[in-house]
Every structure is written in C-alpha cells, then in structure tokens.
Design an enzyme around this catalytic site. Structure first.
Site: not given
Ligand SMILES: *Cc1c(COP(=O)(O)O)cnc(C)c1O
Length: 452
Positions: A310-313, A354, A381-382, A410
């Site tokens: 499950e890659p996102g980033r 972060y 404004c921060e 993100y």
């Molecule tokens: C956020 C998340 C991801 C993806 O994380 P990345 O850092 O974006 O790769 C995968 N699985 C679960 C359950 C998440 O909550």
C-alpha cells in the site's frame, strides 16, 4: 555562503545536489527554464496562475509500474494498492485503474471519488480506526468493495450487522499492531502499542479479534494487515514486522485453525524530499521484504499468502512540483532573511507539523548558482507558516517563480482554507500537453457553504 560555492556551476539539472527529488521528466526548456512533462513551467504559471501544483503524469505512471514490477516479479500473487489519502482526484483514480493498481480509501469521500473515477469496487480497500456505520454501508452497497481492513471490536460488530443487513459475506483483513517501531516521526508512527490503530498482539486483542472474525457469519476473514508508519527509510522494520506477523499467524493457525491467506504489510515506503535524504530503491525494499517473509513463512511452515502492498507517499510524492511566485523580502541583519511566496501552510502544512524539509528550485533559471541562505515563508498569518527554513538559493526577485519538488503527497490532501485561502489547481502535464485536473478554488466556492 554555502560550502558548495567552490564547486563549478551546474551545467544540467542532473548536477543539482537535489536532482533526485525532481520528477523524471524535469528538464530545461528552450527558454532556459524548468520544464516538466515537456511544458515550460513559467508558461503553465501564466496560464493557470500560482500557487500551482504541476503533476507529471509520466513520472507517476512509471512509479506505478516500478512498484508493480518490483513486487509482482518476486511474489506469485500481489496487489499494489495506492493509498489515496496521499492525494486523490477522479482523474488520478482513472490513471490508477488504468495502471492496474488497487486503491486504499479511508473515508466515504475518498470512496466516492474512487468510484467516480472508475475504480472497480473489487480493487478498493477500506481503512480507518473509526469508519462510520454510514461509510461501511456505502462500502458494501452496490458492488461491494474488495476488502475492509477491520481495526477494532466495535467495527467488527458493526460490520457484521451491516453485512447481514446487506445479505453479503464481506471479505476482511484484521489490522494488527505488532509493536514494531519504524523510527520515523512520532506523529506518523502507527504500529507500536501506544497507537490508536489496530488490535495489539501484546494485549491479546489480536487473538480475540481473530476468533471473533472467524466466527462472524457475514465476514470472511482472509488475513492480516499491519501498517508501521511513514516514511520508513530502513527495510529492517518491515523485516521485524514480517517475523512477528508470521509467528502470530502460525499461533492462530495452531490454536484456532486460522488460515493466513492474505497479508498486507501496509505502506510507508520512503520518499526523498531533499538533498540529504535518499530512499532505498523500490526493488531493494521488495527484495529484502520478500526474502524475510519467505523465511518467516518457512520457519512456521506457512503457505505463501497473497500480498497487498500500500504505497501512498512513494507513489505520488515525486510526481508533483508546487510552484509559487516570490513576493515580499524582509532582512533582519545578522539573523535571518525571509522571502515570502503566495502560498504556504494552507497548501503545504507538512513543514509546520512534521518539520519536513524541502528544496527550492528557481523555475526561471534552474541552474543559477546559490547566493544566499534565506527562509522561504508562506503568506498566512502564523509565524509557523514556513515552507523552507535555511534554504540555500539564488537571490530570488519579486515576481520570480520558485518550485518545491516532492510536493505530491499529503500537501493538497491536507490543504485548508485557512485565512480563507482558495486552494490551488493541479495541472497534469504529459508530452508537452497540459490538462487541468483540479481547478483553482474560487471565492464563490468559499461562499457557497456559507449560509447568510
Ligand atoms: C497512510 C497509509 C498508507 C500509506 O502510507 P504512505 O506513507 O503514504 O506510503 C498505507 N496503509 C495504511 C493503512 C495507511 O494508513
């Protein structure tokens, strides 16, 4: 002056110390400016305005293929599912579907966008520690989604009732907390005992959940899920999690007859944001991951489960560059120089929450030598609205464009209307063509929810 002042000036983008954070198609245009996807970025900024997010479609598709190839070539059954919370719009969902990836969603909104973008329901996976009953109903309605990753006892019970009501048997995975520390930011660490996510093995909750999941008439317990946190620059935490999960699965098999048919080690694969960071190649993660998993399975005489990655980033991060216009300058002699741009924490809150460190590229003269150290500030404004602290850059002039690479993950997903900011557009570029993917928010949009 920076230490690099003695080096010869860069003669191509590849010479930049942060070349590896630029999207794959980044180049120098005929006019000598930054181009992405064959489009001159200044031309894009003039056409679409700034702040602007430029999405390199070829870069994104290439990364999708790299992930699939890395894991599919090493394991018989793999689904790569994009974690949509990193960034989602309907067109992105369409590209994901086109590339044959699945998708993780964490809310009814993401579920709706994924469906509207044409994601097949069977390839959707639903995560979250407090999925609402209405969201679960929506997930099971029509063609029901592929998997629900059940996080807690309340959800087990609610989902069983909703599945019964819908007359279906919903495939699920249990989210387990293995108590493995991935050594990343505390705010993005999720697989330790003191976390709101998942059934902890250490407390016996995970075992009770397996038992309940197997007994539930309208749930089909297919396996286990873990997500350690993000970004994880080392492979060791995944290896540690594999060992823990194989041990747990074997124990559940022995005591309850549990079958470990599917395994999701989550996401969290690293992305390099700046010159100091270097993420392991995806193939390197995959190789070490798969070999330690094989070993864990062999140690416990378990058959090979289907994998769900499950890659996102790491999938979308490098594909977007945020483009801002330089405005005000404030010099505090002997202390700091602030250079402000027309965006900031409303479109990128990551430095504020972060402490993330980005690079800045001079869009109009990408090879210009660095001349000074400044702090690149946002317009909100921060005092904490800082994009880059201590950036070593050419002397930016008002009206000049500055690009922040690695802005795909993100940033917009966490964007806000703070100060009633209108959120930036996203323009997809590919082979010299630019196409609006998300339009700029307008003042009318802001007023639309405001009931007078
Ligand atoms: C956020 C998340 C991801 C993806 O994380 P990345 O850092 O974006 O790769 C995968 N699985 C679960 C359950 C998440 O909550």
């Amino acid at each position: 002056m920076p230490d690099s002042s003695h080096l010869p000036p860069p003669s191509s983008l590849a010479d930049l110390p942060f070349a590896h954070v630029l999207p794959h198609t980044a180049a120098i245009s005929a006019a000598g400016r930054l181009s992405i996807g064959g489009c001159d970025v200044r031309d894009l900024a003039e056409r679409f305005g700034t702040p602007l997010y430029v999405f390199d479609e070829a870069d994104f598709r290439a990364t999708c293929r790299e992930f699939r190839q890395a894991f599919e070539s090493r394991w018989p059954k793999v689904t790569v599912a994009y974690a949509a919370k990193a960034f989602l719009c309907r067109r992105l969902a369409r590209i994901i579907a086109d590339e044959g990836l699945g998708m993780d969603v964490v809310s009814g909104g993401e579920l709706a966008a994924a469906r509207a973008g044409g994601m097949p329901a069977a390839n959707l996976y639903f995560h979250g520690n407090n999925k609402l009953p209405a969201e679960l109903r929506e997930a099971l309605a029509g063609p029901g989604i592929g998997r629900v990753m059940v996080d807690n006892f309340y959800e087990l019970e609610t989902l069983e009732a909703i599945a019964a009501e819908a007359g279906v048997r919903q495939p699920i995975l249990l989210r387990v907390s293995p108590n493995v520390d991935p050594h990343t930011h505390a705010k993005t660490t999720t697989g330790v005992l003191d976390s709101k996510f998942g059934f902890a093995i250490a407390t016996g909750d995970a075992e009770r959940a397996v038992k309940l999941g197997m007994e539930a008439k309208h749930l089909d317990l297919r396996g286990l899920h873990v997500h350690l946190g993000s970004p994880i620059f080392e492979v060791e935490p995944y290896e540690e999690a594999n060992a823990v999960m194989c041990g747990f699965a074997a124990q559940m098999g022995d005591t309850h007859g549990f079958e470990f048919k599917e395994y999701s080690p989550g996401g969290g694969f690293a992305l390099a944001y700046n010159r100091e960071q270097h993420a392991p190649p995806i193939a390197a993660y995959a190789e070490r991951f798969v070999s330690t998993l094989r070993k864990g399975l062999e140690d416990h005489r378990l058959p090979e489960p289907a994998l769900h990655i499950e890659p996102g980033r790491a999938l979308v991060g490098r594909s977007m560059v945020a483009v801002y216009t330089v405005g005000a300058r404030k010099e505090i002699p002997g202390l700091r120089t602030f250079v402000s741009v027309d965006g900031g924490m409303a479109d990128n809150i990551r430095p504020a929450i972060y402490g993330s460190k980005y690079e800045a590229i001079a869009v109009d003269r990408p090879l210009a030598a660095p001349e000074e150290t400044i702090t690149l500030a946002g317009k909100y404004c921060e005092s904490g609205d800082i994009l880059i602290k201590d950036a070593v850059v050419p002397r930016f002039q008002p009206g000049e464009l500055v690009g922040l690479p690695a802005s795909g993950a993100y940033n917009l997903a966490m964007s806000s209307n703070y100060n009633m900011a209108t959120r930036p557009p996203v323009v997809a570029v590919r082979d010299g063509q630019a196409r609006l993917m998300v339009r700029r928010e307008t003042i009318d949009d802001l007023m639309a929810r405001d009931v007078l």
